[in-house]
Write a protein that holds these residues in place. Sequence first.
Motif, PDB file in Angstrom:
ATOM      1  N   ALA A   4       0.786  -1.225   0.000  1.00 46.90           N
ATOM      2  CA  ALA A   4       0.000   0.000   0.000  1.00 46.90           C
ATOM      3  C   ALA A   4       0.823   1.282   0.000  1.00 46.90           C
ATOM      4  N   PRO A   5       2.006   1.355   0.643  1.00 47.05           N
ATOM      5  CA  PRO A   5       2.728   2.630   0.628  1.00 47.05           C
ATOM      6  C   PRO A   5       3.071   3.154  -0.764  1.00 47.05           C
ATOM      7  N   ALA A   6       3.090   2.304  -1.796  1.00 45.41           N
ATOM      8  CA  ALA A   6       3.383   2.761  -3.156  1.00 45.41           C
ATOM      9  C   ALA A   6       2.154   3.367  -3.828  1.00 45.41           C
ATOM     10  N   ILE A   7       1.035   3.360  -3.149  1.00 47.41           N
ATOM     11  CA  ILE A   7      -0.215   3.875  -3.690  1.00 47.41           C
ATOM     12  C   ILE A   7      -0.206   5.400  -3.687  1.00 47.41           C
ATOM     13  N   GLU A   8      -0.623   5.978  -4.821  1.00 44.96           N
ATOM     14  CA  GLU A   8      -0.789   7.434  -4.924  1.00 44.96           C
ATOM     15  C   GLU A   8      -2.279   7.746  -4.891  1.00 44.96           C
ATOM     16  N   LEU A   9      -2.672   8.659  -4.011  1.00 51.32           N
ATOM     17  CA  LEU A   9      -4.071   9.053  -3.901  1.00 51.32           C
ATOM     18  C   LEU A   9      -4.289  10.360  -4.647  1.00 51.32           C
ATOM     19  N   ARG A  10      -5.341  10.399  -5.467  1.00 48.88           N
ATOM     20  CA  ARG A  10      -5.689  11.608  -6.219  1.00 48.88           C
ATOM     21  C   ARG A  10      -7.154  11.937  -5.981  1.00 48.88           C
ATOM     22  N   SER A  11      -7.432  13.223  -5.763  1.00 51.67           N
ATOM     23  CA  SER A  11      -8.794  13.684  -5.505  1.00 51.67           C
ATOM     24  C   SER A  11      -9.318  14.449  -6.715  1.00 51.67           C
ATOM     25  N   ARG A  50     -25.463  10.669 -12.163  1.00 52.02           N
ATOM     26  CA  ARG A  50     -26.368  11.445 -11.313  1.00 52.02           C
ATOM     27  C   ARG A  50     -25.614  12.012 -10.100  1.00 52.02           C
ATOM     28  N   HIS A  51     -24.833  11.174  -9.441  1.00 49.21           N
ATOM     29  CA  HIS A  51     -24.079  11.624  -8.264  1.00 49.21           C
ATOM     30  C   HIS A  51     -23.034  12.671  -8.636  1.00 49.21           C
ATOM     31  N   GLY A  52     -22.399  12.494  -9.777  1.00 52.51           N
ATOM     32  CA  GLY A  52     -21.370  13.437 -10.218  1.00 52.51           C
ATOM     33  C   GLY A  52     -21.904  14.822 -10.511  1.00 52.51           C
ATOM     34  N   ALA A  53     -23.201  14.924 -10.776  1.00 52.46           N
ATOM     35  CA  ALA A  53     -23.828  16.215 -11.058  1.00 52.46           C
ATOM     36  C   ALA A  53     -24.380  16.879  -9.795  1.00 52.46           C
ATOM     37  N   GLU A  54     -24.328  16.172  -8.672  1.00 53.98           N
ATOM     38  CA  GLU A  54     -24.884  16.708  -7.432  1.00 53.98           C
ATOM     39  C   GLU A  54     -23.846  17.547  -6.692  1.00 53.98           C
ATOM     40  N   ASP A  55     -24.355  18.431  -5.825  1.00 56.65           N
ATOM     41  CA  ASP A  55     -23.481  19.327  -5.063  1.00 56.65           C
ATOM     42  C   ASP A  55     -22.458  18.557  -4.235  1.00 56.65           C
ATOM     43  N   GLY A  56     -21.279  19.101  -4.190  1.00 53.85           N
ATOM     44  CA  GLY A  56     -20.231  18.559  -3.330  1.00 53.85           C
ATOM     45  C   GLY A  56     -19.638  17.249  -3.790  1.00 53.85           C
ATOM     46  N   PHE A  57     -19.780  16.918  -5.090  1.00 56.67           N
ATOM     47  CA  PHE A  57     -19.208  15.656  -5.585  1.00 56.67           C
ATOM     48  C   PHE A  57     -17.698  15.661  -5.414  1.00 56.67           C
ATOM     49  N   GLN A  58     -17.190  14.526  -4.966  1.00 57.24           N
ATOM     50  CA  GLN A  58     -15.748  14.325  -4.858  1.00 57.24           C
ATOM     51  C   GLN A  58     -15.456  12.840  -5.017  1.00 57.24           C
ATOM     52  N   ALA A  59     -14.381  12.536  -5.712  1.00 57.28           N
ATOM     53  CA  ALA A  59     -13.896  11.159  -5.836  1.00 57.28           C
ATOM     54  C   ALA A  59     -12.432  11.141  -5.458  1.00 57.28           C
ATOM     55  N   VAL A  60     -12.027  10.109  -4.759  1.00 53.89           N
ATOM     56  CA  VAL A  60     -10.614   9.879  -4.453  1.00 53.89           C
ATOM     57  C   VAL A  60     -10.282   8.516  -5.026  1.00 53.89           C
ATOM     58  N   HIS A  67      -2.066   3.079 -12.646  1.00 55.32           N
ATOM     59  CA  HIS A  67      -3.193   2.157 -12.819  1.00 55.32           C
ATOM     60  C   HIS A  67      -4.153   2.318 -11.634  1.00 55.32           C
ATOM     61  N   PRO A  68      -5.448   2.628 -11.878  1.00 60.27           N
ATOM     62  CA  PRO A  68      -6.378   2.793 -10.754  1.00 60.27           C
ATOM     63  C   PRO A  68      -6.667   1.457 -10.073  1.00 60.27           C
ATOM     64  N   VAL A  69      -6.540   1.434  -8.746  1.00 60.65           N
ATOM     65  CA  VAL A  69      -6.737   0.189  -8.001  1.00 60.65           C
ATOM     66  C   VAL A  69      -7.855   0.283  -6.962  1.00 60.65           C
ATOM     67  N   GLY A  70      -8.321   1.484  -6.671  1.00 62.66           N
ATOM     68  CA  GLY A  70      -9.391   1.636  -5.690  1.00 62.66           C
ATOM     69  C   GLY A  70      -9.977   3.026  -5.753  1.00 62.66           C
ATOM     70  N   TYR A  71     -11.149   3.181  -5.156  1.00 64.06           N
ATOM     71  CA  TYR A  71     -11.814   4.481  -5.195  1.00 64.06           C
ATOM     72  C   TYR A  71     -12.806   4.630  -4.056  1.00 64.06           C
ATOM     73  N   ALA A  72     -13.148   5.860  -3.801  1.00 62.35           N
ATOM     74  CA  ALA A  72     -14.293   6.231  -2.966  1.00 62.35           C
ATOM     75  C   ALA A  72     -14.856   7.494  -3.591  1.00 62.35           C
ATOM     76  N   TYR A  73     -16.171   7.606  -3.595  1.00 63.68           N
ATOM     77  CA  TYR A  73     -16.756   8.851  -4.066  1.00 63.68           C
ATOM     78  C   TYR A  73     -18.057   9.113  -3.329  1.00 63.68           C
ATOM     79  N   VAL A 117      -5.712  -0.187   1.494  1.00 61.66           N
ATOM     80  CA  VAL A 117      -6.046   0.771   0.439  1.00 61.66           C
ATOM     81  C   VAL A 117      -7.427   1.379   0.683  1.00 61.66           C
ATOM     82  N   ALA A 118      -8.413   0.561   1.034  1.00 60.75           N
ATOM     83  CA  ALA A 118      -9.775   1.077   1.254  1.00 60.75           C
ATOM     84  C   ALA A 118      -9.774   2.124   2.366  1.00 60.75           C
ATOM     85  N   ARG A 119      -9.078   1.858   3.441  1.00 59.07           N
ATOM     86  CA  ARG A 119      -9.052   2.821   4.552  1.00 59.07           C
ATOM     87  C   ARG A 119      -8.344   4.106   4.137  1.00 59.07           C
ATOM     88  N   ARG A 120      -7.267   3.987   3.387  1.00 63.21           N
ATOM     89  CA  ARG A 120      -6.541   5.181   2.939  1.00 63.21           C
ATOM     90  C   ARG A 120      -7.394   6.034   2.008  1.00 63.21           C
TER      91      ARG A 120
END
Length: 179
Positions: A4-11, A50-60, A67-73, A117-120
């Motif tokens: 996991a330490p090699a993981i880069e998080l992008r918002s 639909r969610h992406g068009a709503e107020d305050g949308f954010q994805a990490v 290479h994308p390996v995980g997400y939260a939005y 990764v999920a917690r990060r």
Amino acid sequence: MTSAPAIELRSFTDLDAVRGDLLDVYAEVRAPLLHLANYAVSSFGERLDRHGAEDGFQAVLAYEGGHPVGYAYGNRIENGDRYWQRMDPAPSEKYTARAAVALKEIGVRPAWRGLGVARRVHDAFLSSRDEPYVTLMVNPAAGDGKVHALYRSWGYEDLGHSQPSPASPRLTVMIRPTA
């Protein structure tokens, strides 16, 4: 496989910039369920738009070597939002008096699970939020109850139940302070 330490998080706050990566990861994360209408990639894409068009949308998103390996939005929800309206029992004013953030999806590709990764991704998502509470919905049967237990270990408490659509299973609504 690196750890996991090699993981880069992008918002991201613009869905267009990351939609393809979200769909790609989702398809692998939910592969065993894609035959069910609620979990089909096309259904997820509709919800995502639909969610992406709503107020305050954010994805990490978590990336390893580009290479994308995980997400939260998620996005901001206000009192009266359909998120709250579908909940049984109705939530306390304690949670709805101010906007909350709804964590709509979190997922990690199978090969990267168990590495934190999920917690990060979760914590990075919350780190820039100013809402007092974060809420999410979980299928209590997911992972034979392990996913529900994981969210409890992260400080979430059960708040009620919701069935967001006729094709959706009955979900447990959970909540915790963002900080």
